[in-house]
Scaffold this motif. Structure first.
Motif, short mmCIF file in Angstrom:
data_model
loop_
_atom_site.label_atom_id
_atom_site.label_comp_id
_atom_site.label_asym_id
_atom_site.label_seq_id
_atom_site.Cartn_x
_atom_site.Cartn_y
_atom_site.Cartn_z
N LEU A 95 -2.81 11.28 -1.01
CA LEU A 95 -1.97 10.07 -1.00
C LEU A 95 -0.88 10.16 0.06
CD1 LEU A 95 -1.83 9.57 -4.81
CD2 LEU A 95 -2.93 8.13 -3.18
N ILE A 138 0.84 -1.20 0.00
CA ILE A 138 0.00 0.00 0.00
C ILE A 138 0.87 1.25 0.00
CG2 ILE A 138 -1.70 1.28 1.33
CD1 ILE A 138 -2.77 -1.37 2.28
N ALA A 178 1.13 12.37 -9.61
CA ALA A 178 0.30 13.55 -9.35
C ALA A 178 1.13 14.82 -9.30
CB ALA A 178 -0.46 13.37 -8.03
N TYR A 195 0.08 7.96 7.57
CA TYR A 195 -0.67 7.05 8.46
C TYR A 195 0.09 5.74 8.64
CZ TYR A 195 -4.51 4.24 10.16
OH TYR A 195 -5.29 3.42 10.90
N ALA A 198 -4.27 18.43 -4.56
CA ALA A 198 -5.13 17.82 -3.54
C ALA A 198 -5.01 16.30 -3.57
CB ALA A 198 -6.57 18.25 -3.74
N ILE A 199 -4.91 15.70 -4.79
CA ILE A 199 -4.72 14.25 -4.88
C ILE A 199 -3.42 13.84 -4.23
CG2 ILE A 199 -4.45 12.34 -6.48
CD1 ILE A 199 -5.98 13.95 -8.51
N LEU A 230 -3.38 17.45 7.10
CA LEU A 230 -4.62 17.33 6.34
C LEU A 230 -5.41 18.63 6.22
CD1 LEU A 230 -6.31 15.10 5.04
CD2 LEU A 230 -7.54 15.03 7.14
N VAL A 279 2.42 1.72 -3.57
CA VAL A 279 1.46 2.18 -4.58
C VAL A 279 1.12 3.64 -4.38
CG1 VAL A 279 -0.91 1.90 -5.33
CG2 VAL A 279 0.52 -0.07 -5.06
N LEU A 321 1.87 6.72 -7.09
CA LEU A 321 0.77 7.56 -7.59
C LEU A 321 0.98 9.02 -7.21
CD1 LEU A 321 -2.29 5.28 -7.00
CD2 LEU A 321 -1.24 5.89 -9.13
N THR A 332 -1.32 11.47 2.86
CA THR A 332 -1.99 11.15 4.12
C THR A 332 -1.90 9.65 4.42
OG1 THR A 332 -3.49 12.94 3.67
CG2 THR A 332 -4.16 11.37 5.32
N ILE A 333 -2.08 8.82 3.38
CA ILE A 333 -1.96 7.37 3.57
C ILE A 333 -0.54 7.01 4.00
CG2 ILE A 333 -2.25 5.14 2.44
CD1 ILE A 333 -4.12 6.38 0.53
#
Lengths: 89, 124, 89
Positions: A47, A13, A24, A53, A42-43, A65, A16, A20, A49-50
């Protein structure tokens, strides 16, 4: 198979979302229409943020965020509406 | 009696989570299959309600029975239920606002169109 | 049983995030991109809650409530920009 290597899913995860987010950022730099560039940004922040986390930093997510999804697109849209939308040569 | 309730809660929660995963994938394929902006509002609704609200309620039902998580499992259950309520209220309002803005700014055409009484130029 | 199922469902959500990101990159109009960003965020919320159960760390759940709230702010910014041409500031 999955039960034997559970941390592989976490690394998958993270990999990926990193790839990505690179795409972006490239599209946000190359885009002529500035409103679309704001959306690509924003995209990218979503990403990131993931990534934050899964790096076990939820406090950084809580600070990053609102700034990246809430404040920066709002301020940039106000700025674009005061000036012009499409970047010139 | 209590064991039966725990079993029912876990099975129901896991069923909702599995259903949410499948529905999210269906919504993602639907985003590629539909050709128009106004048609894409439909897979967004599938993703929102079946893919986000129901799995969060399923997480609530699952975590209140998992005693491995300790006392703080009530925290996960409450936070996910509140998030389900927030998504249930805010996501339709947001998608309606976007659809209204796109229709007023004339950026997308209404493609399978019988009649458009708001703006007849966009029809067809 | 529960933990492997959570990992498999996380893989389903990862696949849907990738598909939504492709639409968010190449969407024909601005509205498609905003809808795709919404869908990315709602899939991310469920992914984060599932991994908060999987890691057995309940403090990671705090992240999801601001995530759901700030994306609504992005919706409202874009709707008002598309409708009026500026944000009125």
């Amino acid at each position: 198979m999955i039960y034997m290597y559970p941390e592989t899913i976490v690394y998958l995860i993270m990999a990926v979302s990193s790839i990505l987010s690179v795409v972006a950022v490239y599209l946000a730099i190359m885009e002529r229409d500035l409103v679309r560039a704001v959306l690509y940004s924003a995209i990218q922040s979503g990403l990131y943020t993931i990534l934050y986390y899964f790096l076990m930093a939820p406090d950084i997510v809580l600070v990053y965020l609102p700034v990246a999804v809430g404040l920066i697109p709002g301020v940039l849209l106000i700025l674009i509406s005061k000036t012009e939308r499409v970047e010139k040569e | 009696m209590l064991d039966t309730l725990v079993l029912i809660s876990r099975v129901l929660g896991l069923a909702l989570i599995v259903l949410g995963g499948i529905a999210s994938l269906i919504g993602a394929i639907g985003f590629h299959r539909f050709k128009n902006f106004y048609l894409r509002l439909h897979p967004l609704t599938i993703t929102t309600i079946w893919g986000c609200v129901y799995p969060l309620i399923g997480v609530t039902l699952l975590t209140i029975t998992l005693s491995e998580l300790g006392v703080y499992r009530w925290f996960i259950a409450g936070a996910s239920f509140i998030t389900a309520l927030i998504v249930l209220f805010l996501a339709p309002a947001g998608s309606h606002a976007i659809a209204r803005g796109v229709h007023k700014s004339k950026t997308a055409r209404v493609q399978p169109c019988l009649a458009d009484l708001l703006d007849s130029e966009l029809c067809g | 049983m529960i933990w492997e199922l959570i990992l498999i469902i996380a893989l389903l959500y990862l696949a849907s995030i990738v598909l939504f990101t492709i639409i968010a990159f190449k969407g024909p109009t601005l509205g498609d991109q905003v809808l795709a960003i919404d869908a990315i965020t709602y899939a991310t919320i469920v992914l984060m809650v599932l991994f908060s159960i999987y890691f057995k760390e309940p403090i990671l759940t705090v992240v999801v409530i601001p995530l759901a709230l700030w994306v609504y702010a992005l919706d409202i910014y874009m709707a008002k920009y598309l409708e009026k041409g500026d944000l009125g500031a």
